[in-house]
Design an enzyme around this catalytic site. Structure first.
Site, PDB file in Angstrom:
ATOM      1  N   SER A  49      -3.959  10.204 -11.511  1.00 53.69           N
ATOM      2  CA  SER A  49      -4.030   8.995 -10.684  1.00 53.69           C
ATOM      3  C   SER A  49      -4.837   9.093  -9.402  1.00 53.69           C
ATOM      4  CB  SER A  49      -2.635   8.512 -10.338  1.00 53.69           C
ATOM      5  OG  SER A  49      -2.075   7.895 -11.459  1.00 53.69           O
ATOM      6  N   SER A 100      -2.979   5.458 -11.204  1.00 51.93           N
ATOM      7  CA  SER A 100      -2.167   4.461 -10.577  1.00 51.93           C
ATOM      8  C   SER A 100      -2.557   4.178  -9.134  1.00 51.93           C
ATOM      9  CB  SER A 100      -0.697   4.894 -10.600  1.00 51.93           C
ATOM     10  OG  SER A 100      -0.529   6.100  -9.860  1.00 51.93           O
ATOM     11  N   LYS A 121      -1.061   5.143   0.000  1.00 46.44           N
ATOM     12  CA  LYS A 121      -0.536   4.597  -1.254  1.00 46.44           C
ATOM     13  C   LYS A 121       0.918   4.201  -1.008  1.00 46.44           C
ATOM     14  CE  LYS A 121      -0.099   5.865  -6.184  1.00 46.44           C
ATOM     15  NZ  LYS A 121      -0.412   6.905  -7.188  1.00 46.44           N
TER      16      LYS A 121
HETATM   17  N1  GLN Z   1      -1.761   7.523 -16.371  1.00 44.19           N
HETATM   18  C1  GLN Z   1      -0.738   8.511 -16.220  1.00 44.19           C
HETATM   19  C2  GLN Z   1       0.610   7.887 -16.402  1.00 44.19           C
HETATM   20  O1  GLN Z   1       0.679   6.726 -16.562  1.00 44.19           O
HETATM   21  C3  GLN Z   1      -0.856   9.193 -14.877  1.00 44.19           C
HETATM   22  C4  GLN Z   1      -0.345   8.392 -13.742  1.00 44.19           C
HETATM   23  C5  GLN Z   1      -0.332   9.162 -12.456  1.00 44.19           C
HETATM   24  O2  GLN Z   1      -1.045  10.157 -12.302  1.00 44.19           O
HETATM   25  N2  GLN Z   1       0.516   8.734 -11.544  1.00 44.19           N
HETATM   26  O3  GLN Z   1       1.596   8.531 -16.408  1.00 44.19           O
END
Ligand code: GLN
Length: 483
Positions: free
Chosen positions: A175, A151, A76
Site C-alpha cells: 500500500s 490502500s 494517512k
Molecule cells: N492490497 C493489499 C490488501 O488489500 C495490501 C493492502 C495494504 O498494503 N494495506 O490487503
C-alpha cells in the site's frame, strides 16, 4: 511554491525565501481548490497546520534548523492524531477522535513537520485501488477515471497532484509502493520493525509497516529519518541505530549487484512494463551496476499465503470494533448480541466483512492446519528464497505492479482480480524486507513503477540506488496535467 520538494522547501526555509506559514497557506488554498476533483483528504486540519507552521517559523527564528522544521505533510488516516478524527476510512470510526498521537505523528511533529490533514484510504487499509473507503473513491491525478492505487491512495494522489510535498502511508501488502507506482511517486516500505506501529490502527500486525510517500528518493530519506527508530511502546520495534539516510544518497553504484528474478516475467506482466523494467536495469548498468538473473521459486504461492494470513490477523485485530469500546454503535439494540451484530454489520463495508469472514474461517479449529499453518510455512519458504538470493546480489529489481492503474469500478465485481495485482509487492511484507518503488516510465499516459528490494535494514541502499537513478532520469519530475 507547490512544486517544491521537501529538500527544496528545507533550503528555502533556511534561506528565508519564504516562511512555513506562507507555504502552508498556499498549500491549504491549493487543496481547497483542487482536492474536490481527487477526494484525497478525509479531514483537513487548517488550524493545527497554521499553529504548527507559526511555531516552526519561531523555532527557526531562534536558530533551530532541521529538514522537517516547517515542512507541510499529511498523515494517512490510520495514524492516530490526538483530538482529531482518525477514521481508518471506515464508517466504524467516523466519529472516533484518537485520545493520543501515534509515535510517527508525535515524532514528525517534534521535528517540526506541519500536518495539513488526514488522507483518504481504503477501509482499514484493505484494498489496492482506494475504492473501499467509506468517504468515497480517490481519483488518480494522471487520469481522473482511474484508481490511484491503494490502500494509501489519498496520500499518493495528494502528493502526485502537488497538493503537498510528502505524506505518511502504510504498507501491509504493497500500500505504499503500489500507489507510488500508479501516481509517479517514490514510496518506501521499511523493514518490519524499523518504524513504530504504536498508534497505527492495525490491519495485519505482522505485516503492517509505516513509511514515506514523496516525489523523490531524496525526500523519502528526509521523511523516513523523521519516522524511523526504536519505540519501547511497540513490542515489534527493533532497537537498531538509524543511519543518516540523506548522507548516504550519493554512494557510488560501481559494482552494485542487481538481481532480476526470472519468475517476475510471467504471463501476467504487461510486456510494456517489462520493457520499462529492463530499461531501468540498463540505466543502472550505466552507473556501474552488474546484473544477474536470480530465482524466487516460491513466489507463485505468495498471493494465496498472504490472503490467508492478512485476513486471519485482520479478523482478530478488528474484533475490538464491537460497538462497545470504539466507534459506531447501531440504533436501539435489542440485546448484547444484536448490538455486536448490527454495529459490525452496519459499521464495516463489504470488503472488510469479506476479509473478517475469510480470516475467521482460516483460523477456525477445523481449518487452522490446512490454511493458516500452511500459509505460515509458505511464508518461511518465501523468506528463505530471499535470504538465498541476497547471498548473491545486493538488491532485487522488478516491476512494482503487473499492470498500470485500472479504471475506477473495473474490478468491483471481482475482488480476486484485484488481489492478483499485489503479486510483486506482498512478498516483501511476508519476509519483512524493505522495498521501494520509483517512477520508471509511462504506459498509455499512466505511470509505471520499478520496485527495488534489499536485505533487512538496508533502506539506505534502496534510497541510494533510487537517488542515483533519479539523478540520471527525469521520470519522477513529470507532473500530471491540470495539477
Ligand atoms: N492490497 C493489499 C490488501 O488489500 C495490501 C493492502 C495494504 O498494503 N494495506 O490487503
Amino acid at each position: 511554491m507547490h512544486q517544491l520538494t521537501l529538500a527544496e522547501i528545507a533550503r528555502g526555509l533556511a534561506d528565508k525565501k519564504f516562511s512555513s506559514e506562507e507555504l502552508t497557506k498556499v498549500l491549504l488554498a491549493r487543496i481547497a481548490q483542487l482536492d474536490p476533483q481527487l477526494n484525497s483528504f478525509i479531514s483537513l486540519t487548517e488550524d493545527l497546520a497554521l499553529q504548527q507552521a507559526k511555531a516552526a517559523d519561531a523555532r527557526r527564528a531562534n536558530g533551530e534548523s532541521g529538514a522537517l522544521l516547517g515542512a507541510p505533510i499529511a498523515h494517512k488516516d490510520l495514524f492516530c492524531t490526538q483530538g482529531i478524527r482518525t477514521s481508518c476510512g471506515s464508517k466504524m470510526l467516523d466519529n472516533f477522535k484518537a485520545p493520543y498521537d501515534a509515535t510517527v505523528v508525535a515524532k514528525l511533529a517534534a521535528a517540526g513537520a506541519v500536518t495539513l490533514g488526514k488522507t483518504n484510504m481504503d477501509e482499514f487499509a484493505m484494498g489496492s485501488a482506494n475504492e473501499s473507503s467509506y468517504y468515497g473513491a480517490v481519483k488518480n491525478p494522471w487520469n481522473l477515471e482511474c484508481v490511484p492505487g491503494g490502500s494509501s491512495g489519498g496520500s499518493a494522489a495528494a502528493v502526485a497532484a502537488r497538493l503537498l510535498p510528502a505524506a505518511t502511508a502504510t504498507d501491509t501488502g504493497g500500500s505504499i509502493r503500489q500507489p507510488a507506482a500508479f501516481t509517479n511517486l517514490t514510496g518506501l516500505k521499511p523493514t518490519y520493525g524499523r518504524v513504530s506501529r504504536w498508534g497505527m490502527i492495525a490491519y495485519a500486525s505482522s505485516l503492517d509497516q509505516g513509511g514515506p510517500l514523496a516525489r523523490t528518493a531524496e525526500d523519502c530519506a528526509i521523511l523516513l529519518q523523521g519516522m524511523a527508530g526504536f519505540d519501547p511502546q511497540d513490542s515489534t520495534s527493533i532497537d537498531e541505530p538509524v543511519p543518516d539516510y540523506s548522507a548516504g544518497l550519493n554512494g557510488s553504484l560501481q559494482g552494485l549487484r542487481i538481481g532480476v528474478p526470472k519468475e517476475y516475467f510471467s504471463a501476467g506482466l504487461d510486456p510494456r512494463i517489462a520493457d520499462l523494467v529492463m530499461a531501468s536495469v540498463e540505466e543502472l548498468k550505466k552507473l556501474g551496476a552488474v546484473v544477474k538473473e536470480i530465482s524466487l521459486p516460491n513466489m507463485q504461492h505468495a498471493i494465496p499465503a498472504y490472503y490467508v494470513i492478512a485476513p486471519a490477523e485482520a479478523s482478530s485485530n478488528l474484533s475490538r470494533f464491537d460497538g462497545v469500546r470504539f466507534g459506531y454503535r447501531c440504533e436501539d439494540p435489542k440485546n448484547l448480541e444484536d448490538l455486536y451484530k448490527r454495529s459490525r454489520g452496519e459499521g464495516f463495508g463489504p470488503e472488510v466483512q469479506r476479509r473478517i469472514m475469510v480470516g475467521a474461517y482460516a483460523l477456525s479449529a477445523g481449518y487452522y492446519d490446512a490454511y493458516y499453518l500452511k500459509a505460515q510455512k509458505i511464508r518461511r519458504l518465501i523468506k528463505n528464497d530471499f535470504m538465498a538470493a541476497f547471498n548473491e546480489v545486493d538488491i532485487i529489481l522488478g516491476p512494482t505492479t503487473p499492470n498500470p492503474a485500472w479504471k475506477l469500478g473495473a474490478k468491483n465485481n471481482d475482488p480476486v482480480s484485484e488481489y492478483l495485482e499485489d503479486v510483486y509487492t506482498i512478498t516483501a511484507n511476508l519476509a519483512g524486507l524493505p522495498g521501494l518503488s520509483m517512477p520508471a516510465g509511462f504506459v498509455d499516459g499512466l505511470p509505471v513503477g520499478v520496485q527495488l528490494l534489499a536485505p533487512y535494514f538496508q533502506e539506505g541502499r534502496l534510497l541510494n540506488v533510487a537517488h542515483q537513478y533519479q539523478q540520471n532520469t527525469d521520470w519522477h519530475t513529470r507532473t500530471p496535467t491540470g495539477f
